[in-house]
Design an enzyme around this catalytic site. Structure first.
Site, PDB file in Angstrom:
ATOM      1  N   ASP A  55       0.846  -1.194   0.000  1.00 50.75           N
ATOM      2  CA  ASP A  55       0.000   0.000   0.000  1.00 50.75           C
ATOM      3  C   ASP A  55       0.880   1.241   0.000  1.00 50.75           C
ATOM      4  OD1 ASP A  55      -2.047  -1.776   0.110  1.00 50.75           O
ATOM      5  OD2 ASP A  55      -2.882  -1.089   2.014  1.00 50.75           O
ATOM      6  N   ASP A 107     -15.225  -2.895  -2.245  1.00 47.12           N
ATOM      7  CA  ASP A 107     -14.906  -2.693  -0.831  1.00 47.12           C
ATOM      8  C   ASP A 107     -16.216  -2.490  -0.094  1.00 47.12           C
ATOM      9  OD1 ASP A 107     -12.261  -2.607  -1.782  1.00 47.12           O
ATOM     10  OD2 ASP A 107     -12.398  -0.445  -2.084  1.00 47.12           O
TER      11      ASP A 107
END
Length: 243
Positions: A8, A130
């Protein structure tokens, strides 16, 4: 089935967030190319990159870093998400050596864009779903919509999507285990291969996902950085024919 390390990207560093909160980050590395190489050395067969700044900004912020990782790993499949809202961005990443591009927010706001992308870049498009309590979240998880994750997945069943990355936000970065039931349900309901994300903490989580119909892989982040899961061991477990 694959165990896929997550890298990330935030402010040029490799970080992990808790439940997507940008202010609640832990920095693990500031050498992103070296981080990618480390996971390759540990047996990774695919990498999952997320441009966190890009997800919030709505446009890629870490393009040069992603390009550098792809250039350093020309044989390795790489998937990238975060801020991908145009065909030009998709084309740029694919030309730079990225294998799969993940469309998230734009898939919710403009489903036709996914269909267009699949036609233009067949086999290279992943939809990122998500969800918080089964409802889709967008814009770096800042906004929870009234769209059900299962309904969104079903919407793309015939669009030519390569797979779905399904992230359970409540589990992400919390080291609380993966939501197997919802992940499998999404795969069965949509008929698309699903990559699980959020909560993959130890070998038990990997065992729970192994053999589940429709599960293509599992993304893991904090667990491999903090050492509760060994990437090589996890992949070996999945490669075994026995549970």
């Amino acid at each position: 089935m694959l165990i896929i390390p997550a890298i990330d990207l935030k402010d040029g560093k490799c970080v992990r967030l808790k439940q997507g909160r940008m202010e609640d980050d832990t920095v693990f590395s500031d050498d992103l190319v070296a981080t990618a190489q480390h996971w390759v050395n540990e047996g990774a067969r695919r990498l999952h990159l997320v441009d966190l700044n890009g997800a919030f900004a709505g446009t890629p912020i870490h393009k040069p870093v992603v390009e550098a990782i792809a250039k350093a790993q020309p044989e390795l499949p790489i998937q990238i998400g975060g801020g991908i809202r145009s065909l030009e961005t998709i084309e740029h990443y694919l030309e730079a050596g990225v294998t799969f591009v993940i469309i998230g927010t734009k898939a919710v706001q403009e489903p036709e864009f996914v269909e267009e992308a699949c036609k233009s870049f067949a086999g290279h498009i992943i939809v990122g779903i998500d969800a918080m309590n089964g409802m889709v979240a967008t814009d770096g998880w800042a906004n929870v919509t009234d769209v059900k994750a299962t309904d969104l997945a079903k919407r793309f069943a015939d669009a030519g999507v390569s797979s779905i990355v399904y992230t359970d936000i409540a589990r992400d970065g919390m080291m609380q285990g993966v939501n197997v039931e919802q992940t499998v349900n999404l795969a069965q309901y949509s008929g698309l291969p699903v990559i699980a994300s959020g909560g993959v903490t130890n070998l038990d989580d990997v065992r729970n996902l192994k053999g589940q119909l429709g599960i293509l892989g599992a993304i893991t982040g904090r667990a491999i950085y903090e050492g509760t899961l060994n990437l090589r061991e996890a992949q070996l477990l999945l490669d075994e024919n026995r549970l």
